[in-house]
Design a protein around this motif. Structure first.
Motif, mmCIF file in Angstrom:
data_model
loop_
_atom_site.group_PDB
_atom_site.id
_atom_site.type_symbol
_atom_site.label_atom_id
_atom_site.label_comp_id
_atom_site.label_asym_id
_atom_site.label_seq_id
_atom_site.Cartn_x
_atom_site.Cartn_y
_atom_site.Cartn_z
ATOM 1 N N GLY A 153 0.841 -1.177 0.000
ATOM 2 C CA GLY A 153 0.000 0.000 0.000
ATOM 3 C C GLY A 153 0.882 1.235 0.000
ATOM 4 N N LYS A 154 0.648 2.171 -0.937
ATOM 5 C CA LYS A 154 1.523 3.323 -1.129
ATOM 6 C C LYS A 154 0.760 4.613 -0.854
ATOM 7 C CE LYS A 154 3.996 0.787 -4.737
ATOM 8 N NZ LYS A 154 4.713 0.880 -6.026
ATOM 9 N N VAL A 155 1.354 5.472 -0.041
ATOM 10 C CA VAL A 155 0.732 6.738 0.344
ATOM 11 C C VAL A 155 1.633 7.885 -0.108
ATOM 12 C CG1 VAL A 155 -0.140 8.134 2.246
ATOM 13 C CG2 VAL A 155 -0.336 5.638 2.347
ATOM 14 N N MET A 156 1.105 8.770 -0.947
ATOM 15 C CA MET A 156 1.882 9.900 -1.447
ATOM 16 C C MET A 156 2.106 10.919 -0.333
ATOM 17 S SD MET A 156 3.504 11.319 -3.930
ATOM 18 C CE MET A 156 3.001 10.417 -5.412
ATOM 19 N N LEU A 157 3.358 11.379 -0.197
ATOM 20 C CA LEU A 157 3.695 12.403 0.790
ATOM 21 C C LEU A 157 3.804 13.786 0.160
ATOM 22 C CD1 LEU A 157 6.454 10.543 2.859
ATOM 23 C CD2 LEU A 157 4.034 10.804 3.422
ATOM 24 N N ALA A 158 4.561 13.885 -0.931
ATOM 25 C CA ALA A 158 4.756 15.191 -1.576
ATOM 26 C C ALA A 158 5.138 14.968 -3.032
ATOM 27 C CB ALA A 158 5.844 15.989 -0.866
ATOM 28 N N GLN A 159 4.741 15.920 -3.867
ATOM 29 C CA GLN A 159 5.056 15.835 -5.296
ATOM 30 C C GLN A 159 5.019 17.223 -5.925
ATOM 31 O OE1 GLN A 159 4.024 12.514 -8.225
ATOM 32 N NE2 GLN A 159 2.235 13.823 -8.247
#
Length: 228
Positions: free
Chosen positions: A184-190
């Motif tokens: 499971g992948k959770v975006m932090l910043a982009q």
């Protein structure tokens, strides 16, 4: 005298055997049940070249990993790779590519049945980051008055995310392993642009989602480097 000497010899051998048996009984039993992996394990994810079978568009790449037993049941992990994504529709032609790296650790909670057992059932955590670029070579849409067409030049961007991992690794031959993981992948910043928005992040997937689900299937080989 011969009979007396024979009886004395039997008594000495019996006493010596009894003493050895008592010494073995006094030796502590093995209480640790953790893997003792004596080397660095290198892996390759064999699913990365075939991701377009379960993803929209054409997505492919390569990924390699390395892990080592630092503490009992504790395995630091490095994963690195490269991915490319293409999407062609009547209204847009998009491409994105770049490299990524994940740093983290796995904890094995499957007890070892014997000292040579190296099978793992583990949970893990990863911090991932990527350096990538995207390009819209053409787009087209219609409004009330006319049809608008155009393109966007190449744009560089970076991303950061967390991954939660559950997986297994099993030794099929000496030093050869196979294993899977679900993530499971959770975006932090982009980094974002006004136009066009970032659509694909290498190593993460669809950049428009704050959460992505993924799985891997890998083959491994352990390079031994001595005894513990």
């Amino acid at each position: 005298m011969k009979i007396f000497g024979f009886i004395l010899l039997i008594c000495l051998l019996t006493q010596n055997s009894f003493g050895q048996e008592q010494e073995l009984k006094k030796m502590p039993k093995r209480t640790d049940k953790f893997i003792r992996m004596q080397g660095i394990r290198l892996g390759m994810d064999v699913t990365r070249p075939f991701q377009d079978f379960w993803n929209k568009g054409s997505r492919y790449g390569t990924e390699f990993s390395a892990d080592v037993e630092l503490l009992p049941n504790f395995f630091p992990v490095v994963e690195t790779g490269w991915e490319k994504f293409k999407m062609n529709h009547d209204y847009v032609s998009y491409s994105g590519s770049g490299s990524y790296t994940r740093l983290g650790c796995d904890y094995n909670f499957l007890p070892a049945e014997h000292k040579l057992d190296k099978d793992m059932l583990y949970v893990g955590l990863r911090y991932g980051f990527s350096l990538a670029k995207q390009r819209v070579s053409s787009y087209s849409f219609e409004n009330y008055w006319e049809q608008t067409t155009g393109s966007f030049p190449s744009q560089n961007y970076h991303s950061h995310w967390l991954e939660f991992v559950l997986g297994m690794k099993g030794e099929i031959f000496e030093n050869f392993f196979m294993g899977w993981s679900i993530r499971g992948k959770v975006m932090l910043a982009q980094k974002e642009f006004e136009m066009p928005p970032v659509y694909f992040t290498p190593g993460y997937g669809n950049a428009t989602n704050s959460f992505n689900f993924d799985f891997t299937y890998s083959v491994y080989y352990t390079l031994p480097f001595g005894q513990k």
